[in-house]
Enzyme design. Structure first.
Site, short mmCIF file in Angstrom:
data_model
loop_
_atom_site.label_atom_id
_atom_site.label_comp_id
_atom_site.label_asym_id
_atom_site.label_seq_id
_atom_site.Cartn_x
_atom_site.Cartn_y
_atom_site.Cartn_z
N GLU A 37 0.84 -1.20 0.00
CA GLU A 37 0.00 0.00 0.00
C GLU A 37 0.88 1.25 0.00
O GLU A 37 1.97 1.26 0.58
CB GLU A 37 -0.91 0.00 1.23
CG GLU A 37 -2.00 1.05 1.20
CD GLU A 37 -3.08 0.78 2.24
OE1 GLU A 37 -3.70 -0.32 2.17
OE2 GLU A 37 -3.30 1.64 3.12
N ASP B 8 0.19 5.38 0.78
CA ASP B 8 -0.87 6.21 1.34
C ASP B 8 -0.56 7.70 1.34
O ASP B 8 0.56 8.11 1.67
CB ASP B 8 -1.12 5.82 2.81
CG ASP B 8 -1.58 4.39 2.98
OD1 ASP B 8 -2.38 3.93 2.15
OD2 ASP B 8 -1.15 3.74 3.95
N GLU C 179 -2.90 10.24 3.43
CA GLU C 179 -4.08 10.30 4.28
C GLU C 179 -4.14 11.67 4.95
O GLU C 179 -3.15 12.12 5.54
CB GLU C 179 -4.01 9.20 5.34
CG GLU C 179 -3.95 7.80 4.74
CD GLU C 179 -3.65 6.73 5.78
OE1 GLU C 179 -4.37 5.73 5.81
OE2 GLU C 179 -2.68 6.91 6.55
N ASN D 253 2.60 7.08 3.93
CA ASN D 253 3.06 5.79 4.44
C ASN D 253 3.27 4.83 3.27
O ASN D 253 2.66 4.98 2.21
CB ASN D 253 2.05 5.21 5.42
CG ASN D 253 2.64 4.11 6.29
OD1 ASN D 253 3.85 3.87 6.30
ND2 ASN D 253 1.79 3.41 7.03
#
Length: 285
Positions: free
Chosen positions: A104, A106, A108, A123
């Site tokens: 993943e 990220d 956010e 991340n």
């Protein structure tokens, strides 16, 4: 003269309609939707996808394709006023779960109380290995207007940009986990992160202000579409822009600026979280 004015007006209307039809394709052609997602045009003729969060559910956009490397960007206008506990996201994921087969990347946006900065959490997860957050207090009001957020992902590094300003580059090392083999979907989401988002969960969502709204527009991608196991990905004509893109001198200047002026959390400085030693890339970066 009157007939000519009417004709010119008709041409202008047709041009606007054509532009609107063209703008709609980023949502209709690229994404599936979940939850309460509303689409409309702003005053400039841009298609805006508004995601709604209430007590019952959040909402999301999920790409119809999976990708193995690419440049992905979207413009977002986040929750106005007290956004504490809410999380708006733009990210890539290989699928649900945090197991060893999970990758993943990220971006956010962690809501905050009125007047406090919204935090951008970046991340990277690779083969279930995460906890690699860099967090930045955004240096502008992300609810006042749209701003562009970009992820560049290739075999060499992952670059995070805000309005074309590079704030982070996560470099690949051959002996350390890196997301380079699992195709990923693109997600734009809006959800209840009260357990985590604001002051480590100390400030929850004020549901008396619901429903909340965050908006996305102007999605763009230059990427390699995954064709399935054993088949070569199909890369679009813009791949030369990002396929070998790495952090250069200008990027290093803005990364240093962001770290010095905006960074609020760096996993490579969190000894409490890593009592047995920091992840391997920390010493090398």
């Amino acid at each position: 003269m009157a007939r000519r004015s009417v004709a010119l007006l008709a041409v202008a209307v047709l041009a606007l309609l054509a532009a609107s039809a063209s703008a709609s394709t980023w949502l209709d052609d690229k994404f599936k939707t979940r939850g309460d997602v509303r689409a409309d045009y702003d005053k400039s003729g841009h298609l805006v996808s508004s995601l709604i969060l209430d007590r019952h559910s959040g909402s999301s956009l999920i790409s119809k394709e999976k990708y193995l490397f690419g440049k992905f960007s979207i413009e977002a206008k986040l929750v106005a006023g007290n956004s504490a506990g809410t999380v708006s996201c733009f990210y890539l994921t290989s699928g649900p779960g945090n197991g060893t087969d999970h990758d993943e990347i990220d971006m956010e946006f962690m809501g905050n109380t009125t007047g406090d900065p919204v935090v951008l959490n970046t991340n990277v997860w690779a083969s279930g290995d995460g906890k690699k957050e860099h967090q930045f207090d955004l240096w502008f009001d992300p609810a006042a207007d749209f701003h562009r957020y970009t992820i560049i992902w290739n075999k060499k590094n992952i670059i995070f940009q805000v309005d074309d300003v590079t704030v982070r580059a996560f470099k690949r090392y051959d002996d350390l986990p890196y997301p380079d083999s699992r195709p990923m979907e693109v997600h734009a989401t809006f959800w209840d992160g009260s357990f985590w988002a604001t002051r480590n969960g100390a400030v929850k969502i004020d549901w008396t202000k619901a429903p909340f709204l965050t908006s996305y527009r102007g999605y763009m991608e230059h990427a390699c579409v995954s064709k399935g196991k054993g088949e070569k990905s199909d890369c679009d004509g813009g791949s030369e822009e990002w396929m070998d893109r790495v952090a250069e001198d200008d990027d290093r200047v803005t990364i240093a600026w962001a770290k010095r002026n905006c960074m609020s959390y760096n996993y490579c400085a969190d000894g409490w979280r890593f009592p047995k030693g920091f992840p391997g890339e920390c010493a090398r970066n």
